[in-house]
Design a protein around this motif. Structure first.
Motif, PDB file in Angstrom:
ATOM      1  N   GLU A  20       0.841  -1.186   0.000  1.00  0.00           N
ATOM      2  CA  GLU A  20       0.000   0.000   0.000  1.00  0.00           C
ATOM      3  C   GLU A  20       0.884   1.247   0.000  1.00  0.00           C
ATOM      4  O   GLU A  20       1.903   1.294   0.685  1.00  0.00           O
ATOM      5  CB  GLU A  20      -0.920  -0.006   1.217  1.00  0.00           C
ATOM      6  CG  GLU A  20      -1.915  -1.172   1.196  1.00  0.00           C
ATOM      7  CD  GLU A  20      -2.890  -1.129   2.361  1.00  0.00           C
ATOM      8  OE1 GLU A  20      -2.766  -0.191   3.200  1.00  0.00           O
ATOM      9  OE2 GLU A  20      -3.754  -2.006   2.428  1.00  0.00           O
ATOM     10  N   VAL A  21       0.467   2.235  -0.772  1.00  0.00           N
ATOM     11  CA  VAL A  21       1.250   3.454  -0.955  1.00  0.00           C
ATOM     12  C   VAL A  21       0.447   4.643  -0.445  1.00  0.00           C
ATOM     13  O   VAL A  21      -0.658   4.906  -0.934  1.00  0.00           O
ATOM     14  CB  VAL A  21       1.606   3.657  -2.446  1.00  0.00           C
ATOM     15  CG1 VAL A  21       2.510   4.870  -2.613  1.00  0.00           C
ATOM     16  CG2 VAL A  21       2.259   2.402  -3.027  1.00  0.00           C
ATOM     17  N   ALA A  22       0.984   5.356   0.531  1.00  0.00           N
ATOM     18  CA  ALA A  22       0.306   6.535   1.071  1.00  0.00           C
ATOM     19  C   ALA A  22       0.433   7.706   0.104  1.00  0.00           C
ATOM     20  O   ALA A  22       1.268   7.700  -0.804  1.00  0.00           O
ATOM     21  CB  ALA A  22       0.905   6.906   2.419  1.00  0.00           C
ATOM     22  N   ALA A  23      -0.379   8.711   0.293  1.00  0.00           N
ATOM     23  CA  ALA A  23      -0.319   9.907  -0.545  1.00  0.00           C
ATOM     24  C   ALA A  23       0.969  10.678  -0.263  1.00  0.00           C
ATOM     25  O   ALA A  23       1.524  10.600   0.845  1.00  0.00           O
ATOM     26  CB  ALA A  23      -1.527  10.795  -0.272  1.00  0.00           C
ATOM     27  N   PRO A  24       1.461  11.418  -1.235  1.00  0.00           N
ATOM     28  CA  PRO A  24       2.669  12.225  -1.001  1.00  0.00           C
ATOM     29  C   PRO A  24       2.410  13.339   0.006  1.00  0.00           C
ATOM     30  O   PRO A  24       1.355  13.970  -0.001  1.00  0.00           O
ATOM     31  CB  PRO A  24       2.995  12.792  -2.388  1.00  0.00           C
ATOM     32  CG  PRO A  24       1.707  12.737  -3.148  1.00  0.00           C
ATOM     33  CD  PRO A  24       0.971  11.548  -2.625  1.00  0.00           C
ATOM     34  N   GLY A  25       3.385  13.559   0.864  1.00  0.00           N
ATOM     35  CA  GLY A  25       3.293  14.648   1.827  1.00  0.00           C
ATOM     36  C   GLY A  25       3.850  15.935   1.246  1.00  0.00           C
ATOM     37  O   GLY A  25       4.187  16.002   0.051  1.00  0.00           O
ATOM     38  N   PRO A  26       3.969  16.968   2.060  1.00  0.00           N
ATOM     39  CA  PRO A  26       4.540  18.231   1.577  1.00  0.00           C
ATOM     40  C   PRO A  26       5.936  18.021   0.992  1.00  0.00           C
ATOM     41  O   PRO A  26       6.765  17.312   1.569  1.00  0.00           O
ATOM     42  CB  PRO A  26       4.601  19.092   2.837  1.00  0.00           C
ATOM     43  CG  PRO A  26       3.529  18.538   3.726  1.00  0.00           C
ATOM     44  CD  PRO A  26       3.533  17.058   3.466  1.00  0.00           C
ATOM     45  N   GLY A  27       6.167  18.590  -0.181  1.00  0.00           N
ATOM     46  CA  GLY A  27       7.471  18.465  -0.829  1.00  0.00           C
ATOM     47  C   GLY A  27       7.717  17.130  -1.490  1.00  0.00           C
ATOM     48  O   GLY A  27       8.831  16.872  -1.957  1.00  0.00           O
ATOM     49  N   GLU A  28       6.680  16.275  -1.552  1.00  0.00           N
ATOM     50  CA  GLU A  28       6.843  14.932  -2.110  1.00  0.00           C
ATOM     51  C   GLU A  28       6.020  14.743  -3.377  1.00  0.00           C
ATOM     52  O   GLU A  28       5.079  15.502  -3.643  1.00  0.00           O
ATOM     53  CB  GLU A  28       6.448  13.878  -1.070  1.00  0.00           C
ATOM     54  CG  GLU A  28       7.329  13.899   0.170  1.00  0.00           C
ATOM     55  CD  GLU A  28       6.838  12.982   1.271  1.00  0.00           C
ATOM     56  OE1 GLU A  28       7.517  12.900   2.301  1.00  0.00           O
ATOM     57  OE2 GLU A  28       5.757  12.371   1.120  1.00  0.00           O
ATOM     58  N   VAL A  29       6.361  13.699  -4.113  1.00  0.00           N
ATOM     59  CA  VAL A  29       5.750  13.443  -5.415  1.00  0.00           C
ATOM     60  C   VAL A  29       5.503  11.946  -5.566  1.00  0.00           C
ATOM     61  O   VAL A  29       6.322  11.128  -5.136  1.00  0.00           O
ATOM     62  CB  VAL A  29       6.678  13.925  -6.552  1.00  0.00           C
ATOM     63  CG1 VAL A  29       6.095  13.593  -7.923  1.00  0.00           C
ATOM     64  CG2 VAL A  29       6.937  15.421  -6.440  1.00  0.00           C
ATOM     65  N   ARG A  30       4.346  11.608  -6.158  1.00  0.00           N
ATOM     66  CA  ARG A  30       4.104  10.212  -6.541  1.00  0.00           C
ATOM     67  C   ARG A  30       4.526  10.037  -8.003  1.00  0.00           C
ATOM     68  O   ARG A  30       4.086  10.784  -8.883  1.00  0.00           O
ATOM     69  CB  ARG A  30       2.631   9.844  -6.393  1.00  0.00           C
ATOM     70  CG  ARG A  30       2.347   8.363  -6.751  1.00  0.00           C
ATOM     71  CD  ARG A  30       0.847   8.136  -6.994  1.00  0.00           C
ATOM     72  NE  ARG A  30       0.059   8.534  -5.840  1.00  0.00           N
ATOM     73  CZ  ARG A  30      -0.237   7.718  -4.825  1.00  0.00           C
ATOM     74  NH1 ARG A  30       0.187   6.484  -4.838  1.00  0.00           N
ATOM     75  NH2 ARG A  30      -0.966   8.160  -3.818  1.00  0.00           N
ATOM     76  N   VAL A  31       5.373   9.044  -8.243  1.00  0.00           N
ATOM     77  CA  VAL A  31       5.854   8.755  -9.595  1.00  0.00           C
ATOM     78  C   VAL A  31       5.439   7.344  -9.991  1.00  0.00           C
ATOM     79  O   VAL A  31       5.589   6.400  -9.208  1.00  0.00           O
ATOM     80  CB  VAL A  31       7.392   8.877  -9.674  1.00  0.00           C
ATOM     81  CG1 VAL A  31       7.898   8.496 -11.067  1.00  0.00           C
ATOM     82  CG2 VAL A  31       7.836  10.295  -9.325  1.00  0.00           C
TER      83      VAL A  31
END
Length: 367
Positions: A20-31
């Motif tokens: 399971e992959v959590a949502a990106p936090g501040p300053g983060e990116v989902r690729v």
């Protein structure tokens, strides 16, 4: 998502599809990771040379497409094609401001196996799952810091772009950034795996006219010739130091690169350069590796220079475009580095191929 996971040191890699992959936090990116190279540093985590917490999603050399951005991210947008770099470049810390972004201070928490805040965005079976180098490109998706991404043109094939994330930047950068190679120089490269091949082509691009490749695998020496080596030495058949000494009018090499990380090979590289020559250490050694050389006759009287090389002394935001320009002009071989394209289910086979010396790079294609 599906990913290749190292459950513990010195164990086979497991392919899991329950992550399971959590949502990106501040300053983060989902690729969405499209492709990932299988690098020797991944093997070094598996065998404990590089010490990271487990279980962990391996992979630190990849490229993909941005699918979601977290709060405050302005450097990339959804749909952008990106190279994932295993050393972030924040552009703000002391090292970045002193033209040493390859030592970016924001990379320090990578040893925790999480992201820049020390936590991870991945879980498997309800338990936290670590990710290598803030990345974990052996997974179909990755939540990464925005400072670990470099935007690239959509025209660049992602399986080719993936190689820039580690092996090409490290190897070519070692020759073009770390070392001082003058046109006409004699260069020797100890170790002709994926990174070593890139050192060889970096030396060729820099203008070296005699490039000597040293390895114990005939298959790697064959590859070395195709990337620019003018001479090859099988270290199982002859002493590399003596064999290198006959070049450059008997002086030895002007520049030597050690791309293995073994104490005896490091000593050979140091002995193989001429007085006033330069040795660049690229290979990752185990933490207990030491060398034993006479200080006066190695460094003082012969004035040899020894440089450590991390990530090819690269500034990713400058060097990725430069390397792509060299590739587009036909001066940098990238496609030829890909020996096999595989699925993530074949990752243990890729590790075996790497240890046997039969591939330059295996590339995982996700999806």
């Amino acid at each position: 998502m599906k990913a290749a996971v190292l459950p513990a040191v010195d164990t086979p890699i497991e392919v899991r599809d329950d992550i399971e992959v959590a949502a990106p936090g501040p300053g983060e990116v989902r690729v969405r990771v499209a492709a990932s190279g299988v690098c020797h540093s991944d093997l070094s985590v598996q065998n404990g040379t590089i010490r990271l917490p487990t279980p962990i999603v391996l992979g630190h050399e990849g490229a993909g497409v941005v699918e979601e951005v977290g709060e405050g991210v302005s450097t990339v947008a959804v749909g952008d094609h990106v190279v994932l770099t295993f050393v972030p470049a924040c552009g703000e810390c002391h090292m970045c401001l002193h033209h040493q972004s390859y030592l970016c201070e924001r990379a320090s928490l990578q040893v925790s196996g999480g992201l820049a805040d020390g936590t991870t965005r991945l879980t498997s079976g309800g338990a936290a799952l670590h990710q290598m180098a803030y990345l974990g490109t052996f997974g179909e998706q990755a939540i990464v810091p925005a400072i670990s991404l470099v935007k690239i043109p959509e025209s660049v094939p992602l399986e080719v772009a993936a190689l820039l994330g580690c092996g090409v930047l490290t190897g070519v950068g070692a020759a073009l950034n770390t070392a001082t190679i003058a046109p006409g120089d004699t260069v020797v490269v100890f170790g002709c795996g994926g990174v070593g091949l890139n050192v060889i082509q970096g030396a060729r691009i820099a203008g070296a006219t005699t490039i000597i490749a040293v390895d114990q695998f005939a298959s790697k020496l064959d590859l070395a010739r195709s990337f620019g080596a003018t001479h090859t030495i099988d270290s199982t058949e002859e002493d590399p130091v003596s064999a290198v000494a006959v070049h450059n009018e008997g002086r030895g090499a002007d520049v030597a690169f050690e791309v293995v990380g073994l104490g005896p090979v490091i000593e050979q590289a140091i002995k193989a350069v001429r007085s006033g020559g330069e040795v660049v250490l690229v290979g990752v050694p185990r933490m207990d590796v030491v060398i034993n050389l006479n200080v006066a006759f190695t460094w003082l009287y012969q004035a040899k220079k020894i440089s450590g090389c991390w990530y090819g002394s690269s500034n990713v935001h400058e060097d990725v475009p430069k390397l792509l320009d060299l590739w587009e002009r036909g001066e940098l071989q990238l496609e030829d580095l890909i020996s096999k394209e595989i699925t993530v289910d074949q990752v243990n086979e890729a590790f075996a191929d790497m240890q046997a010396g039969t591939v330059a790079r295996s590339v995982i294609r996700h999806g």
